[in-house]
Enzyme design. Structure first.
Site, PDB file in Angstrom:
ATOM      1  N   GLY A 100       0.485 -20.182  19.169  1.00  0.00           N
ATOM      2  CA  GLY A 100      -0.494 -21.131  20.184  1.00  0.00           C
ATOM      3  C   GLY A 100      -0.453 -20.767  21.434  1.00  0.00           C
ATOM      4  N   GLY A 130       0.010 -10.192  12.775  1.00  0.00           N
ATOM      5  CA  GLY A 130      -0.397 -11.181  13.442  1.00  0.00           C
ATOM      6  C   GLY A 130      -1.932 -11.321  13.444  1.00  0.00           C
ATOM      7  N   ARG A 173       2.665  -3.403  17.954  1.00  0.00           N
ATOM      8  CA  ARG A 173       4.212  -4.202  18.013  1.00  0.00           C
ATOM      9  C   ARG A 173       5.217  -3.339  18.655  1.00  0.00           C
ATOM     10  NH1 ARG A 173       7.240  -7.347  13.776  1.00  0.00           N
ATOM     11  NH2 ARG A 173       5.264  -8.172  13.151  1.00  0.00           N
ATOM     12  N   ASN A 218      -2.792 -14.848  12.175  1.00  0.00           N
ATOM     13  CA  ASN A 218      -2.473 -15.936  13.185  1.00  0.00           C
ATOM     14  C   ASN A 218      -3.293 -16.159  14.226  1.00  0.00           C
ATOM     15  OD1 ASN A 218      -0.140 -16.363  11.338  1.00  0.00           O
ATOM     16  ND2 ASN A 218       1.249 -14.975  12.595  1.00  0.00           N
ATOM     17  N   LYS A 260      -9.737  -2.177   1.491  1.00  0.00           N
ATOM     18  CA  LYS A 260      -9.466  -1.018   2.350  1.00  0.00           C
ATOM     19  C   LYS A 260     -10.550   0.280   1.944  1.00  0.00           C
ATOM     20  CE  LYS A 260      -6.362  -3.493   4.504  1.00  0.00           C
ATOM     21  NZ  LYS A 260      -6.464  -4.043   5.893  1.00  0.00           N
ATOM     22  N   SER A 291      -1.393  -3.551  10.172  1.00  0.00           N
ATOM     23  CA  SER A 291      -1.108  -4.339   9.241  1.00  0.00           C
ATOM     24  C   SER A 291       0.247  -5.239   9.591  1.00  0.00           C
ATOM     25  CB  SER A 291      -0.746  -3.822   7.713  1.00  0.00           C
ATOM     26  OG  SER A 291      -2.050  -2.730   7.765  1.00  0.00           O
ATOM     27  N   ASN A 334      -0.319 -17.910  22.678  1.00  0.00           N
ATOM     28  CA  ASN A 334      -1.392 -16.605  23.003  1.00  0.00           C
ATOM     29  C   ASN A 334      -2.477 -17.117  23.653  1.00  0.00           C
ATOM     30  OD1 ASN A 334       0.706 -14.947  21.971  1.00  0.00           O
ATOM     31  ND2 ASN A 334      -0.275 -14.981  19.948  1.00  0.00           N
ATOM     32  N   ARG A 340       0.866  -1.080   0.002  1.00  0.00           N
ATOM     33  CA  ARG A 340       0.180  -0.045  -0.080  1.00  0.00           C
ATOM     34  C   ARG A 340       0.792   1.079   0.072  1.00  0.00           C
ATOM     35  NH1 ARG A 340      -1.995   1.050   4.323  1.00  0.00           N
ATOM     36  NH2 ARG A 340      -1.338  -0.728   5.694  1.00  0.00           N
ATOM     37  N   GLY A 362      -3.189  -5.299  -4.131  1.00  0.00           N
ATOM     38  CA  GLY A 362      -4.155  -5.579  -3.449  1.00  0.00           C
ATOM     39  C   GLY A 362      -4.666  -4.393  -2.617  1.00  0.00           C
ATOM     40  N   ASP A 421      -9.512  -9.689   9.212  1.00  0.00           N
ATOM     41  CA  ASP A 421      -8.752  -8.374   8.544  1.00  0.00           C
ATOM     42  C   ASP A 421      -9.986  -7.255   8.945  1.00  0.00           C
ATOM     43  OD1 ASP A 421      -6.687  -6.831   7.849  1.00  0.00           O
ATOM     44  OD2 ASP A 421      -7.765  -6.497   5.912  1.00  0.00           O
ATOM     45  N   HIS A 430     -10.626  -2.179  11.551  1.00  0.00           N
ATOM     46  CA  HIS A 430      -9.623  -3.108  10.967  1.00  0.00           C
ATOM     47  C   HIS A 430      -9.489  -4.213  12.248  1.00  0.00           C
ATOM     48  CE1 HIS A 430      -5.122  -3.285   9.499  1.00  0.00           C
ATOM     49  NE2 HIS A 430      -5.856  -4.093   8.774  1.00  0.00           N
ATOM     50  N   ARG A 456       2.051 -12.305  -0.708  1.00  0.00           N
ATOM     51  CA  ARG A 456       0.724 -12.394  -0.145  1.00  0.00           C
ATOM     52  C   ARG A 456      -0.008 -13.802  -0.817  1.00  0.00           C
ATOM     53  NH1 ARG A 456      -2.017  -8.310   3.193  1.00  0.00           N
ATOM     54  NH2 ARG A 456      -0.302  -6.958   3.608  1.00  0.00           N
TER      55      ARG A 456
END
Ligand code: OXD
Ligand code: MN
Length: 619
Positions: free
Chosen positions: A504, A262, A410, A265, A217, A259, A506, A80, A209, A284, A237, A379
């Site tokens: 896992g 995770g 993060r 995940n 988006k 973005s 988490n 993006r 994308g 997402d 989001h 992606r």
């Protein structure tokens, strides 16, 4: 001069609004053909053949990855481009200080001419799509006009596309109009313009994308966020996940992460603790309405995933790996000599690509090569239905009830593994002041901390001060407001290793959150909010390489004094439009910091120490 062909299929649509718009665009863009997409398998089969023939698609190994393709984008068109993305509302202050603004008049003189004859020699595809389950009162229709067959193929996976959307639209003029052309792919002539007042998007110069699949988006976040504000709901989001615990309760949570941090995940995690089961509803985007009984109800407007491949493996996300083994589109991954997709992290045991692998740009990877073979933002596009953990919630017309909202950044330092906001309003403050390090999902430097409120910085289609106010107004409408949490899977030790194993594991954090939601888990109060009590967090049997409870949950008042100053500096950019209550929340944080400093035992608790969890892309 070229004349656009008339589109007979359009006449059969019997929707005069759509018909007029299509003819108007065709007159400007002068395509050779017009195809109105019905979404059938015959239609996509024909397009795939054409794309394989002209090199847009490379067919992958048909026995290992049946009906799957690789697409290599232009090397300057891989993520993006936030600096080329504009909100084109009449008044600059309605776009706010965090958006690029262009007036509709300027867009008309600067961007519109780029569409002139842009589709000459190309086919113009008209792609009707539905965001949300077909029978949902919350679903919305859009139509994207594009000259990219790659976009058509992706939209067919990412949305409910074709006749289903036209049936829902009927004779109505109530649809988002997205116009997209690859143009000449030059970043000099690349613009992604959103017109919230006319529910229109113009995107030119990119096939990537996030810039080109306008349903995602552009519609489902930037334009939908404006509609949501006007109509009293939320377009976010966020992933949506349901967790069934050993007591048999299913609790649904929505989680906002920037973005590449995770979301996918977490949405399809395989829990490490016995007795827990994860149901994936979305990875997402989440549309939430105040439903019956005063609870938020969430739908995933999308039907597919446009996930980041790099870092995905049987260890980090087995469900995604199982989802992408057929009927998938890969973009900018590497490919091995036997025609299977490859990316960094796909096989933690063999970090180097097999000999003879071709990189994302089509070059053979030599033995001494240090540059990654797949693009860091490579992606996969795949239907959500192929994810083994997908749940019935994906097709639930009224959505799933949300009991918890998670904001996550993060952060290498400062933010503890998890904390719980003390009220809905405090939770809005926590979301509004979120900071996260940038990733490869957008062009520009990575790893740079920035304020990304509610992970919506690049996606909020209006003034974020009004967005915060809108969130604050939703709270009192809920008789069962969700609990709000903040998580940080990315805290590091002094030596730079992640302190928390993530993935896992988490589930341990989710376990605490779910138990808090049901009034069952103990907490300790800190200046940030509630963190798990020392003996109230499940670390049983977890190998943490020497990291401790304190390393995960330490809240350093000196560091948060600096954070609180940074919050205020950020909030001040919104001037008088900012809701006062957020400034009051900041002042309350400053007071709590001062109290914590005054009562801090000397010497201070040791800084995060010796944890040695391996590095990974997202957790
Ligand atoms: C995405 C993004 O592709 O956030 O989902 O960039
Ligand atoms: Mn996203």
């Amino acid at each position: 001069m070229r004349f656009a062909p008339r589109c007979d299929a359009v006449n059969q649509l019997q929707n005069q609004f759509l018909d007029q718009w299509i003819q108007a665009i065709a007159t400007i863009a002068t395509p050779d053909n017009i195809v109105v997409c019905d979404g059938s398998s015959e239609e996509i089969g024909g397009l795939e053949k054409k794309m394989v023939a002209d090199g847009t698609f490379i067919a992958l190994n048909g026995s290992r990855y049946p009906h799957s393709f690789l697409h290599r984008s232009h090397p300057s068109d891989v993520a993006r481009t936030e600096q080329l993305t504009f909100i084109c509302c009449e008044k600059k202050e309605d776009a706010g200080p965090t958006n690029n603004w262009m007036s509709p008049a300027e867009a008309k003189s600067r961007v519109w001419p780029l569409f002139s004859k842009a589709m000459a020699g190309r086919t113009m595809y008209v792609v009707p799509y539905l965001m949300g389950p077909a029978d949902s009162p919350y679903a919305r229709v859009g139509v994207e006009i594009t000259d990219s067959p790659y976009v058509v193929a992706n939209l067919r996976v990412m949305t409910r596309m074709g006749d289903v959307a036209l049936r829902r639209l009927g004779n109505s003029s109530n649809f988002v109009k997205g116009l997209h052309s690859l143009g000449d792919l030059s970043p000099e002539r690349r613009f992604i313009c959103h017109f919230p007042e006319t529910r229109t998007v113009w995107s030119i110069g990119s096939g990537y994308g996030g810039n080109a699949l306008l349903a995602k988006k552009c519609h489902a976040l930037r334009l939908a966020s404006v509609e949501a504000k006007d109509e009293g709901w939320l377009a976010e989001h966020m992933l949506i996940v349901g967790i069934t615990d050993p007591k048999g309760r299913t609790t649904y949570l929505a989680a906002a992460f920037p973005s590449g941090c995770g979301k996918t995940n977490l949405a399809m995690m395989i829990p490490s603790l016995p007795g827990y089961k994860v149901e994936t509803v979305g990875d997402d985007i989440c549309w939430m309405h105040v439903g019956e009984g005063g609870r938020l109800r969430a739908i995933n407007p999308e039907a597919g995933m446009f996930g980041i491949a790099v870092g995905t493996s049987m260890k980090t996300n087995p469900n995604a790996m199982r989802a992408v083994v057929n009927d998938a589109i890969f973009t900018n991954v590497a490919v091995t000599p036997d025609g299977t997709p490859w990316w960094e992290g796909i096989d933690p045991v063999h970090p180097r690509p097999p000999p003879g692998t071709i990189d994302w740009r089509g070059r053979v990877v030599g033995p001494d090569r240090t540059e990654p073979a797949a693009h860091p933002n490579a992606r996969y596009t795949v239907s959500m239905r192929q994810c083994p953990s997908v749940g019935a919630g994906l097709e639930q017309p009224s959505g799933v009830p949300i009991s918890g909202i998670i904001f996550g950044g993060r952060r290498a330092k400062r933010a503890p593994l998890v904390f719980e906001a003390t009220s809905f309003t405090h939770g809005v403050y926590v979301g509004a002041t979120m900071v996260s390090e940038t990733t490869a999902a957008a062009t520009g430097a990575t790893g740079v901390p920035r304020h990304d409120p509610m992970a919506m910085l690049p996606f909020c289609g209006y003034n974020m001060a009004d967005y915060f106010r809108h969130w604050l107004e939703i709270g009192p409408k809920l008789s069962h407001p969700p609990k709000i949490f903040h998580v940080n899977w990315f805290r590091q030790s002094k030596s730079g290793s992640f302190l928390w194993p993530g993935f896992g594991e988490n589930i341990r954090v989710m376990q605490w959150m779910i138990d808090r939601i049901h009034g069952e888990a103990d907490a300790r109060s800190t200046l940030l909010g509630h963190v798990p009590a020392r003996n109230g967090f499940n670390l049983d049997g977890l190998a943490m390489g020497g990291a401790s409870y304190d390393d995960l949950f330490d809240v350093d008042p000196d560091a948060w004094a600096e954070e609180a100053d940074a919050h205020l500096k950020f909030l001040r950019i919104f001037g008088s439009r900012l809701p006062d209550v957020l400034v009051e929340e900041q002042a309350a944080l400053v007071r709590r910091v001062a109290e914590a400093r005054a009562s801090a035992p000397a010497p201070k608790s040791s800084p995060p120490g010796s944890g040695s969890t391996a590095r990974a892309n997202s957790r």
